[in-house]
Design an enzyme around this catalytic site. Structure first.
Site, PDB file in Angstrom:
ATOM      1  CE  LYS A 186      -1.472   2.942   2.119  1.00 48.30           C
ATOM      2  NZ  LYS A 186      -1.339   4.442   1.917  1.00 48.30           N
ATOM      3  CD  GLU A 260      11.936   3.651  10.329  1.00 45.74           C
ATOM      4  OE1 GLU A 260      12.050   4.447  11.306  1.00 45.74           O
ATOM      5  OE2 GLU A 260      11.888   4.018   9.155  1.00 45.74           O
ATOM      6  CB  CYS A 295      12.520   8.617  10.108  1.00 41.39           C
ATOM      7  SG  CYS A 295      13.373   7.179   9.415  1.00 41.39           S
ATOM      8  CD  GLU A 394       9.999  12.413  12.378  1.00 36.19           C
ATOM      9  OE1 GLU A 394      10.971  11.806  11.927  1.00 36.19           O
ATOM     10  OE2 GLU A 394       8.865  11.892  12.501  1.00 36.19           O
TER      11      GLU A 394
END
Length: 492
Positions: A186, A260, A295, A394
């Site tokens: 996906k 993750e 990330c 973040e």
């Protein structure tokens, strides 16, 4: 480049790849894929609804429950992985082109990284067919002949983000296929084209029907897929907020997950290391590689208090030297952000940093000379409080925060004072000092004098940076279940 040259060529953009065939969506709805440098439409791809997702999961379920793939020996599946690697490498520039258009990475960086990560992942796992012990003889406590067996977890839903879609697809799908799983990929609606190219390759190599399926869907359909009882395992890369929701949904039915997630990774510049060298290493790579949309980026720069101002100035100089522009131009050193939404997010965080009292030393706005595209200046903050918003959350954009520490122990405490624990770097000329500090950092990867994450060994994080590891042996074991078989036969 002309608009035609920038367009992403796909063979079957109006279809999904399901059960070994290209099938049209049930509604005909489509996503528009934007060129993040020009804001023009570069491609359209089919948009899945619940019925389309159901077809894909059902195909993967049949392929696992009654197809040949899980029954093959690992070395037989490895033949397919090697064929896939070869074709991935042949389409290297097509994957790189799509990545640049969708995510804004400099094309001169995308081309070598595609070859390294895509073909490399499939070749690494193909080689594990010969080195990993899928069946190990044992002696049971009762003295009977026994075996420890590793078998595929089942149907895997691989949810891939927009920032590094091709490489992250490879490190999810390659180990899943070697394990004997079947997969539904996906991709993100913002960056689906690498999944389409990968599906073309799966068709070319003759994977059995249903082993790999591709559907692009929005959040509501994705959530239904996560909750689907036909999915045994979810592997997800993305934000921590989304990861929490996926983990909670999976926990309701005890589905397996690999998550993750986000990071707020520290760079500890110790008192013996040259400030200018550290600033060039941190700043150029951070701003220049995907405009900070990574990330594991080093976003908290922790330095001795007496060296704080020198680091702020050195990083600001690096920021001011970046050439912002078209990521296909070899003279460009920093491209755009991937989406308008992401740029707006970065702008909000910059405003919050100023509001909270940090010193805006460089950047902080849209470049005046670029009227189209999702560009934002490389930005440096000084005098950042480690408890402030820009140091805690973040940002996923070109924003660095410099934080002062009293000594090594204080620097380590600041680095570990985070909900995240994905990556870290220690800058020092003393290898033993670097190792000692690294062992005290709560992070899944720690580099010495540079960010040195390595998927061939394993990648993942502590805390809310995720659950599990991708890459390496652990990346394979994430798609395996352990079974103990004890025979009614005395051990030899």
């Amino acid at each position: 480049m002309t608009p035609a040259e920038r367009a992403i060529p796909l063979k079957h953009p109006d279809c999904f790849y399901i059960d070994g065939q290209w099938v049209r969506s049930t509604t005909g709805d489509r996503f528009a894929v934007l060129d993040c440098s020009t804001e023009a439409v570069a491609a359209h791809v089919a948009k899945a609804n619940a019925a389309d997702a159901e077809r894909a999961i059902a195909a993967a379920r049949r392929a696992f429950d009654s197809g040949p793939w899980p029954q093959m020996q690992p070395h037989e599946r490895a033949v397919y992985l090697k064929d896939i690697a070869q074709r991935l490498e042949a389409l290297n520039d097509d994957f790189a082109h799509g990545w640049t258009i969708e995510s804004g990475i400099l094309n001169k960086l995308a081309r070598p990284r595609i070859g390294q990560f895509l073909g490399g992942a499939f070749r690494q796992y193909a080689d594990m067919a010969q080195t990993y012990a899928f069946v190990q003889p044992q002696r049971s406590a009762s003295g009977h002949e026994a075996f420890s067996v590793k078998e595929p977890v089942g149907v895997v839903l691989a949810i891939v983000p927009w920032n590094g879609p091709a490489a992250l697809t490879a490190y999810k799908v390659a180990p899943a296929l070697l394990a004997g799983c079947t997969v539904v990929i996906k991709p993100s609606p913002e960056a689906p084209t690498s999944a389409y190219l990968f599906a073309q390759i799966c068709e070319e190599v003759g994977l059995p029907p249903g082993v790999v399926n591709v559907v692009t869907a929005d959040r509501d359909v994705s959530e239904a897929m996560v909750r689907h009882p036909g999915v045994d395992k979810i592997t997800f890369t993305g934000s921590t907020v989304a990861g929490r929701n996926i983990g909670a949904a999976a926990a309701e039915r005890v589905a397996r997950v690999t998550l993750e997630l986000g990071g707020k990774s520290p760079a500890l510049v110790l008192d013996d290391y040259d400030i200018d060298t550290a600033a060039r290493t941190i700043g150029a790579s951070y701003f220049g590689y995907l405009t900070g949309q990574v990330c594991h980026s080093l976003t908290r720069i922790i330095v001795p208090r007496a060296r704080h101002d020198a680091m702020v100035e050195a990083l600001s100089e690096t920021a001011r030297s970046m050439v912002i522009g078209d990521p296909f131009d070899d003279g460009t050193t920093m491209g755009p952000l991937a989406t308008a939404r992401q740029r707006e997010t970065v702008e909000r965080y910059v405003a919050r940093g100023v509001e909270d009292g940090a010193t805006l030393a460089a950047g902080g706005q849209r470049p005046q000379h670029l009227k189209r595209g999702f560009f934002f200046e490389p930005t440096v903050f000084g005098n950042v409080d480690n408890r402030s918003t820009i140091a805690r959350e973040e940002i996923f954009g070109p924003v660095l925060s410099v934080i002062a520490a009293d000594n090594d122990d204080h620097a380590i405490a600041l680095a570990n004072d985070s909900i995240f624990g994905l990556n870290a770097v220690v800058f020092t000329g003393d290898t033993q000092r670097a190792l000692a500090v690294a062992r005290r950092l709560r992070a899944g990867s720690v580099g010495h004098n540079a960010s040195r994450t390595d998927f061939s060994i394993g990648f993942g994080g502590f805390g809310q940076s995720g659950i599990g590891r991708e890459g390496g042996v652990e990346g394979l074991e994430a798609f395996l279940e352990s079974k103990t078989v004890v025979l009614d036969t005395p051990a030899g």
